[in-house]
Design a protein around this motif. Sequence first.
Motif, PDB file in Angstrom:
ATOM      1  N   GLU A   1      -3.411  10.077  -8.487  1.00 59.05           N
ATOM      2  CA  GLU A   1      -4.832   9.702  -8.483  1.00 59.05           C
ATOM      3  C   GLU A   1      -5.340   9.237  -9.838  1.00 59.05           C
ATOM      4  OE1 GLU A   1      -4.397  14.083  -9.256  1.00 59.05           O
ATOM      5  OE2 GLU A   1      -3.622  12.645  -7.768  1.00 59.05           O
TER       6      GLU A   1
ATOM      7  N   HIS B   1       1.064   3.960  -3.086  1.00 62.58           N
ATOM      8  CA  HIS B   1       0.742   5.362  -2.785  1.00 62.58           C
ATOM      9  C   HIS B   1       1.893   6.279  -3.185  1.00 62.58           C
ATOM     10  CE1 HIS B   1      -3.159   5.933  -1.066  1.00 62.58           C
ATOM     11  NE2 HIS B   1      -3.015   4.978  -0.152  1.00 62.58           N
TER      12      HIS B   1
ATOM     13  N   GLU C   1       0.834  -1.209   0.000  1.00 63.20           N
ATOM     14  CA  GLU C   1       0.000   0.000   0.000  1.00 63.20           C
ATOM     15  C   GLU C   1       0.866   1.255   0.000  1.00 63.20           C
ATOM     16  OE1 GLU C   1      -3.396   2.232   2.752  1.00 63.20           O
ATOM     17  OE2 GLU C   1      -2.922   0.110   3.100  1.00 63.20           O
ATOM     18  N   ASP C   2       1.899   1.295   0.852  1.00 65.80           N
ATOM     19  CA  ASP C   2       2.777   2.466   0.917  1.00 65.80           C
ATOM     20  C   ASP C   2       3.505   2.686  -0.413  1.00 65.80           C
ATOM     21  OD1 ASP C   2       2.027   2.922   3.504  1.00 65.80           O
ATOM     22  OD2 ASP C   2       3.801   2.022   4.420  1.00 65.80           O
TER      23      ASP C   2
END
Length: 439
Positions: free
Chosen positions: A140, A135, A131-132
């Motif tokens: 986006e 991200h 996840e990190d």
Amino acid sequence: MRERDLAALEFDKVLLLLANNTVSSAGREACLEIRPRTVADQVHGESERTWQFFRLLEEHLSLPLREFPDIRPALQWAAQVGAALEGLRLLEVLEVIVLSRILSAFLRRHAAGYEHLTELPMRLLTFPELEDTLHRCLDERGHLKDEASPELRSLRRRLRMATAEIEQRLQTLLRSSQVKEVIADQYITLRNNRFVIPVRTNFNMRLQGVVQDRSGSGETLFIEPLFAVELNNRLLLIRKEVEAEEHRLYLWLTELVRAEIPRLESAFTALTEVDVLHAKVLLARKQRCSKPILGSREVRVRRARHPLLLATGKPVIAIDLFMPEGKSGLIITGPNTGGKTAALKTLGLLCLMAQSGLLIPAEEESRLPFFSGIFADIGDAQSLEQSLSTFSAHVRNVADILSELTAPALVLFDEPGGGTDPIEGGALACGLLLHLKEH
């Protein structure tokens, strides 16, 4: 359960009502695939699971569930060595990871007292490192950020500087009095991925350069001035380096996803189950449903409402239906449009819903037996494909039901013996009901 019985009772339409309350395509698909269970322990477990989820949401009002994408195709592609997922597909994986973490935390915090829900947060896995990384690397829109790697940051800086240089030199040319009559318009554009300027066709010989394109009217040529050729070539080479580094990063991120595929599949399955459970609760709220007591030796439903009639938004007449222990049959008689078929279908649907883990539109403490089979002969069974009359088709269906019956079963007949001579049909119906009563 036979598919024809589910169709006769319109169970597929109930599933469609359920599916309309989901937030994901996978949840919708799972709802439409639901079938009544025939193993008692599974029926009780699924019914209790839905009821506990209902109580959980009644206590905490809302669930942090939102729309999530179907990542199964992306995981299937990522499983191939050497495959690279596009940025948007990686972003979808990230969406599922984030939602899995949020729901896991919610259920760990609030579902501790619900024994049939305790396994859900354990299957809603978390992926902190993945996840990190996603991200940090993706924006986006699924594009790679400059921070994805030092090399990408350096290359993009070089690309911006080279772009600024060629644009500045071309702007200087556009403002030059020497080319005032030659220029068709004061702008810089791209043709064949190279920076060019618009030149009037009849003046193109006065500006040395490479023609990259022509306007649709034919009045404008898009020319790359000679000094811009080297600059555009340099830009092209830097772009190639940027693309190579981006592809390397997409490969690397896909490899990280590939290493987590089994856990991602488990988390996605659990997310889909939460979506289905949530849809069951929303439908139950809309139709004021309750949890039936299953495994009873009697049928006892109070203020039962047909779920499809409820969905129309029109007033629905509720029915009470009792069959005490020791009574194995019930005959409903009355005039046309009196609700006989609706009553049969209501009982059949409520039993199908209960054995599918759904709450039922009836008052609390309703009691239903557990059925190993639910059979129905309802409606016009005429078969044009097999050249059967309505009566013959009904008889064929009844014969099939009798050959497949295993107690305990619910058998629903709408006008048995109809479609033929009343005396002969009546005798057939009486014989049929006596046979079923004895078994």
